[in-house]
Design an enzyme around this catalytic site. Structure first.
Site, mmCIF file in Angstrom:
data_model
loop_
_atom_site.group_PDB
_atom_site.id
_atom_site.type_symbol
_atom_site.label_atom_id
_atom_site.label_comp_id
_atom_site.label_asym_id
_atom_site.label_seq_id
_atom_site.Cartn_x
_atom_site.Cartn_y
_atom_site.Cartn_z
ATOM 1 N N ALA A 80 0.909 -1.416 -0.173
ATOM 2 C CA ALA A 80 0.216 0.219 -0.161
ATOM 3 C C ALA A 80 1.276 1.511 -0.143
ATOM 4 O O ALA A 80 0.239 2.500 -0.283
ATOM 5 C CB ALA A 80 -0.881 0.162 1.259
ATOM 6 N N SER A 81 2.250 1.347 0.783
ATOM 7 C CA SER A 81 2.584 2.146 0.861
ATOM 8 C C SER A 81 3.744 2.519 -0.828
ATOM 9 O O SER A 81 4.125 2.171 -1.619
ATOM 10 C CB SER A 81 3.761 2.203 1.175
ATOM 11 O OG SER A 81 5.474 3.298 1.061
#
Length: 388
Positions: free
Chosen positions: A10-11
Site C-alpha cells: 500500500a505504500s
C-alpha cells in the site's frame, strides 16, 4: 547474499522501489512488513531503519531506507545504461530535482491525507489538503509542458517515483484530465507499463480501499463494508441494501416480490445467508485475518459442511433458494457460497442441486463482473496468512 526489500504494497514509496527493481531486472526477496502487528517497531527493524518506515533495501552490507535513494542506487548499480539516471551532471541534476519534488510535494501532499485518516482517525479530507493536491497537479502540468516526461524527453527514475505518488493522489482528489491534459497523457503512459501493472496497481488499490473504508466508517458505527449512500439515505447492511435497491430501482418485482408471502420467503433466505452462510464463512476468515490463527478449526469446517446440507435441502424444493426463479436471496447467497467453497471442500456429488445452482449463478455476468475478482483476492490473502 541477495537483495532484500522490506515493503508494504500500500505504500507509494515501497511501490516505487519494487518498480525500480523490476525495471533493472534485479532479483530480490520481498519481505512484507506488517505495520498493524508492529513489525516495523521491532529492535531488528529499527536497527535497519530508525525511522521505522518502508521500504528498506538491503544489498549485501548496504542498507538504504528512502525510496528515492533506493532508486538512484539501483539505477547506478544495475542500470544497463544511464538513460534512467544520467551521469551527465546537468541532466542528473534535473532528475534529482524531480525526485525531491516527489518527496516534498507529491508524496508529502498525499501523505497529509492518508496519515490524517489512517493514523489520526479523521473522517473527512481537509479542504486545505485537497487544495495542495490540486496545486501539485498544476506543477505536474507545468513540468510536462516543457518535456515529454517530468525530467527529460525520455522516462527516468523520477517518473517512476512520481507515478507511485500520483497513482494515490488521483484517488484522494478528483483529477480533471481536461484541465491537465499533459499530465493525463503522461499518467496514462506510465500506468500502461508492465512494471506499474506488476508492482503498483495492487498496492494503489489496497491503499485506496483502506482510506475509503475509514472515511466511510462514520456513516456506519459498526465500521463494516458495504455502505450505500443514495441522497440522504445511508445503509450499511448488504441484505438491506439489496432489498432497497430491488424496491427502488427494480423494473419489476421478480427479484423481490411485493406479494407478502413470496417476499417473506425471500426475506427468510436473506436472513439465512446473514446468520448461516456468511457468518460461518466469517468464522474462519476472521480467525485467520484478525486473530492470526494459522489453521482452520474443524468445528468451523463442520458448520460449513452443515450449511451445504441446508442449501441442498432448500434447492430440493425450488429451483433457486427462495423461488423457482432467481431473487436477490440467490445473489446474497452466491457471494457467501463463493467464499465458503474455497474454505471447505465442496463435494458436488453429495450436493448435486447446490452444485447445479452454484454453476448457474457463477456464470451470470454480474458475478463475473463484481464477485469473481474479490473472491480470488480473499482466498489468496487467506492462503498467504495460513501458509506464513
Amino acid at each position: 547474499m541477495g537483495v532484500k526489500l522490506y515493503t508494504l504494497d500500500a505504500s507509494p514509496a515501497a511501490r516505487a522501489a519494487m518498480m525500480a527493481l523490476e525495471i533493472f531486472n534485479v532479483p530480490f526477496e520481498k519481505i512484507d512488513v506488517n505495520l498493524g502487528e508492529g513489525e516495523h517497531l521491532t529492535p531488528e527493524y529499527l536497527k535497519k531503519n530508525p525511522m521505522h518506515t518502508v521500504p528498506v533495501l538491503e544489498d549485501g552490507d548496504l542498507i538504504l531506507h528512502d525510496s528515492h535513494t533506493i532508486l538512484t542506487y539501483l539505477a547506478d548499480t544495475y542500470g544497463k545504461d544511464d538513460s534512467w539516471y544520467p551521469k551527465d551532471t546537468k541532466k542528473r541534476a534535473l532528475v534529482d530535482q524531480k525526485l525531491f519534488f516527489d518527496s516534498a510535494i507529491l508524496y508529502r501532499r498525499g501523505r497529509n491525507i492518508s496519515t490524517s485518516v489512517i493514523m489520526e482517525g479523521k473522517k473527512t479530507k481537509e479542504q486545505k489538503h485537497l487544495d495542495l493536491i490540486e496545486e501539485a497537479f498544476g506543477f505536474m502540468e507545468a513540468f510536462l509542458s516543457r518535456t515529454a516526461y517530468i525530467a527529460a524527453d525520455h522516462v527516468t527514475i523520477a517518473d517512476v517515483s512520481a507515478l507511485s505518488s500520483m497513482s494515490s493522489l488521483v484517488n484522494l482528489h478528483k483529477f480533471d484530465e481536461k484541465k491537465y491534459p499533459k499530465t493525463a497523457a503522461w499518467y496514462k503512459k506510465m500506468k500502461s507499463t508492465p512494471y506499474c501493472k506488476k508492482y503498483n496497481d495492487h498496492g494503489e488499490k489496497a491503499l485506496h480501499e483502506l482510506v475509503t473504508k475509514l472515511l466511510n466508517s462514520w456513516k456506519n458505527p459498526m465500521h463494516t463494508v458495504p455502505v450505500l449512500e443514495d441522497g440522504d439515505l445511508i445503509l450499511h447492511d448488504s441484505h438491506t441494501i439489496l432489498t432497497y435497491l430491488a424496491d427502488t430501482y427494480g423494473k419489476d418485482d421478480s427479484w423481490y416480490p411485493k406479494d407478502i408471502k413470496k417476499r417473506a420467503l425471500v426475506d427468510q433466505k436473506l436472513f439465512f445467508d446473514s446468520a448461516i452462510l456468511y457468518a460461518r464463512g466469517r468464522n474462519i476468515t476472521y480467525s485467520v485475518i484478525m486473530e492470526g490463527n494459522k489453521t482452520k478449526e474443524q468445528k468451523h469446517l463442520d458448520l460449513i459442511e452443515e450449511a451445504y446440507g441446508f442449501m441442498e435441502e432448500f434447492l430440493s424444493r425450488t429451483t433457486y433458494i427462495a423461488a423457482d426463479h432467481v431473487t436477490i436471496a440467490d445473489v446474497s447467497a452466491l457471494s457467501s457460497m463463493s467464499s465458503m467453497v474455497n474454505l471447505q471442500k465442496f463435494d458436488e456429488s453429495k450436493y448435486p442441486k447446490t452444485a447445479a445452482w452454484y454453476k448457474k449463478m457463477k456464470s451470470t455476468p454480474y458475478c463475473k463482473k463484481y464477485n469473481d475478482h474479490g473472491e480470488k483476492l480473499v482466498i489468496e490473502w487467506l492462503a498467504k496468512l495460513l501458509n506464513s
